[in-house]
Design an enzyme around this catalytic site. Structure first.
Site, mmCIF file in Angstrom:
data_model
loop_
_atom_site.group_PDB
_atom_site.id
_atom_site.type_symbol
_atom_site.label_atom_id
_atom_site.label_comp_id
_atom_site.label_asym_id
_atom_site.label_seq_id
_atom_site.Cartn_x
_atom_site.Cartn_y
_atom_site.Cartn_z
ATOM 1 N N ASN A 9 -6.288 2.052 -4.564
ATOM 2 C CA ASN A 9 -5.679 2.182 -5.625
ATOM 3 C C ASN A 9 -6.280 3.259 -6.546
ATOM 4 O O ASN A 9 -7.156 3.351 -7.043
ATOM 5 C CB ASN A 9 -6.099 0.820 -6.628
ATOM 6 C CG ASN A 9 -5.719 1.082 -7.955
ATOM 7 O OD1 ASN A 9 -4.623 1.770 -8.504
ATOM 8 N ND2 ASN A 9 -5.915 0.096 -8.908
ATOM 9 N N TRP A 10 -5.256 4.403 -6.296
ATOM 10 C CA TRP A 10 -5.620 5.687 -6.943
ATOM 11 C C TRP A 10 -5.744 5.634 -8.420
ATOM 12 O O TRP A 10 -6.157 6.800 -9.065
ATOM 13 C CB TRP A 10 -4.595 6.809 -6.443
ATOM 14 C CG TRP A 10 -4.884 7.292 -5.009
ATOM 15 C CD1 TRP A 10 -5.830 6.725 -4.114
ATOM 16 C CD2 TRP A 10 -4.204 8.140 -4.190
ATOM 17 N NE1 TRP A 10 -5.620 7.447 -2.992
ATOM 18 C CE2 TRP A 10 -4.827 8.355 -2.956
ATOM 19 C CE3 TRP A 10 -3.155 8.974 -4.740
ATOM 20 C CZ2 TRP A 10 -4.309 9.421 -2.212
ATOM 21 C CZ3 TRP A 10 -2.715 10.014 -3.675
ATOM 22 C CH2 TRP A 10 -3.436 10.176 -2.455
ATOM 23 N N LYS A 11 -5.130 4.676 -9.059
ATOM 24 C CA LYS A 11 -4.854 4.711 -10.433
ATOM 25 C C LYS A 11 -4.570 5.984 -11.189
ATOM 26 O O LYS A 11 -3.618 6.239 -10.143
ATOM 27 C CB LYS A 11 -6.356 4.332 -11.285
ATOM 28 C CG LYS A 11 -7.078 3.187 -10.605
ATOM 29 C CD LYS A 11 -8.297 2.708 -11.417
ATOM 30 C CE LYS A 11 -8.809 1.698 -10.797
ATOM 31 N NZ LYS A 11 -9.931 1.139 -11.197
ATOM 32 N N HIS A 94 -3.160 -5.774 -12.687
ATOM 33 C CA HIS A 94 -4.514 -5.414 -12.546
ATOM 34 C C HIS A 94 -5.130 -5.556 -14.200
ATOM 35 O O HIS A 94 -4.278 -5.605 -14.986
ATOM 36 C CB HIS A 94 -4.486 -3.931 -12.259
ATOM 37 C CG HIS A 94 -5.775 -3.501 -12.075
ATOM 38 N ND1 HIS A 94 -6.632 -3.078 -12.972
ATOM 39 C CD2 HIS A 94 -6.284 -2.984 -10.850
ATOM 40 C CE1 HIS A 94 -7.670 -2.603 -12.364
ATOM 41 N NE2 HIS A 94 -7.650 -2.470 -11.162
ATOM 42 N N GLU A 96 -6.677 -3.635 -15.907
ATOM 43 C CA GLU A 96 -6.409 -2.434 -16.694
ATOM 44 C C GLU A 96 -5.024 -2.682 -17.280
ATOM 45 O O GLU A 96 -4.964 -2.212 -18.568
ATOM 46 C CB GLU A 96 -6.565 -1.173 -15.949
ATOM 47 C CG GLU A 96 -7.974 -1.016 -15.688
ATOM 48 C CD GLU A 96 -8.290 0.018 -14.251
ATOM 49 O OE1 GLU A 96 -7.351 0.771 -14.007
ATOM 50 O OE2 GLU A 96 -9.467 -0.096 -14.078
ATOM 51 N N GLU A 166 -10.942 -9.569 -8.933
ATOM 52 C CA GLU A 166 -11.606 -8.346 -9.116
ATOM 53 C C GLU A 166 -12.345 -8.723 -10.287
ATOM 54 O O GLU A 166 -11.746 -8.774 -11.550
ATOM 55 C CB GLU A 166 -10.660 -7.156 -9.574
ATOM 56 C CG GLU A 166 -9.908 -6.865 -8.283
ATOM 57 C CD GLU A 166 -9.365 -5.356 -8.435
ATOM 58 O OE1 GLU A 166 -9.897 -4.659 -7.392
ATOM 59 O OE2 GLU A 166 -8.560 -5.135 -9.271
ATOM 60 N N GLY A 172 -15.140 -0.047 -11.492
ATOM 61 C CA GLY A 172 -15.561 1.140 -11.796
ATOM 62 C C GLY A 172 -16.786 1.361 -12.410
ATOM 63 O O GLY A 172 -17.243 2.184 -13.303
ATOM 64 N N SER A 212 -15.770 -1.894 -7.263
ATOM 65 C CA SER A 212 -16.894 -1.014 -6.901
ATOM 66 C C SER A 212 -17.192 -1.203 -5.147
ATOM 67 O O SER A 212 -18.363 -1.027 -4.885
ATOM 68 C CB SER A 212 -18.298 -0.829 -7.580
ATOM 69 O OG SER A 212 -17.718 -0.879 -8.887
ATOM 70 N N GLY A 233 -10.674 1.343 -5.758
ATOM 71 C CA GLY A 233 -10.432 1.969 -6.700
ATOM 72 C C GLY A 233 -11.077 3.645 -6.311
ATOM 73 O O GLY A 233 -10.579 4.297 -5.263
ATOM 74 N N GLY A 234 -12.232 3.951 -7.131
ATOM 75 C CA GLY A 234 -12.824 5.266 -6.802
ATOM 76 C C GLY A 234 -12.891 5.784 -5.390
ATOM 77 O O GLY A 234 -12.860 6.759 -4.972
#
Ligand code: PGA
Length: 251
Positions: A9-11, A94, A96, A166, A172, A212, A233-234
């Site tokens: 997931n590049w966000k 998600h 977020e 999650e 993150g 993470s 993500g990251g």
């Protein structure tokens, strides 16, 4: 046998030129065919991504969608539009989106249904806050999110869904749930699906862990019986690290 699914997931990251660079770089690498690998890019990158990834094993995902197909909904993108641009997966709910953009369970259920109707595979997210885990309310929270997200779906529809567990405190932050705690929750989710549907459905549904995940901890997470993949993500932004993630089961 459930095929593992690793989704990056590049966000809200990566310009078009960075995306083209990523595509060219990843196309020169060997993609693990035993794993379903998905890149979940911002809306603005999907066209270029679809063109660039056409002759690869990599699948394309979107990070959100609206539940109506078209109309006066300024700023929104529909499942129908996503399908048209070559998307296979769409993240729904998600943390977020739930936290920063006030998306409710009811709205998310509508999104899941619209995604399915338009031939997309929803990745439905769930997870607790740190406080909820401390108060031992984490399973109640996740159960509520899943029951509400899956209202009125039949056995065939549910088989197209991926659930991503999650824990919000692990997203993150560099903090990862222990692989035992992640497995415990994913097992709980599978048992819940069995109760809501049946054993066959619960054995087929894929459940990811997210929060993470990185090359150094993916193998330990993927070893667990009830964890079928990761939502990353990251660590998905860098080609080298994404390749390591999708090759978690290769020598
Ligand atoms: P992270 O994000 O891997 O950067 O923790 C995971 C996610 O939000 O899906």
């Amino acid at each position: 046998m459930r095929k593992p699914i690793i989704a990056g997931n590049w966000k809200m990251n990566n310009s078009i030129s960075e995306t083209i660079e990523f595509i060219n770089d990843i196309k020169s690498k060997k993609i693990n065919e035993n794993v379903e690998s998905v890149i979940i890019a911002p809306f603005t990158n999907l066209y270029v991504m679809n063109e660039g990834l056409k002759d690869t094993e990599l699948k394309l995902g979107a990070q959100n969608m609206y539940f109506e197909n078209n109309g006066a909904f300024t700023g929104e993108i529909s499942a129908k539009m996503l399908k048209d641009i070559g998307v296979d997966y769409v993240i729904i709910g998600h943390s977020e989106r739930r936290g920063l953009f006030n998306e409710t369970d009811d709205m998310l259920n509508k999104k899941v249904k619209s995604a399915l109707k338009n031939g997309l595979n929803p990745i439905l997210c769930c997870g607790e806050t740190f406080g909820e885990r401390e108060d031992n309310r984490h399973k109640k929270k996740v159960e509520k999110q899943i029951r509400a997200g899956l209202v009125d779906l039949n056995n065939e529809e549910i088989s197209k869904i991926v659930i991503a567990y999650e824990p919000i405190w692990a997203i993150g932050t560099g903090l990862t749930a222990s692989s035992e705690d992640a497995e415990d929750m994913c097992k709980f989710i599978r048992e819940l699906i069995e109760e809501m549907y049946n054993k066959d459905v619960s054995e087929k549904i894929r459940i990811q862990y997210g929060g993470s995940v990185k090359p150094s901890n993916i193998s330990e997470i993927m070893e667990k019986e009830n964890i079928d993949g990761a939502l990353v993500g990251g660590a998905s932004l860098d080609v080298e690290s994404f390749i390591q993630l999708i090759n978690f089961n290769q020598e």
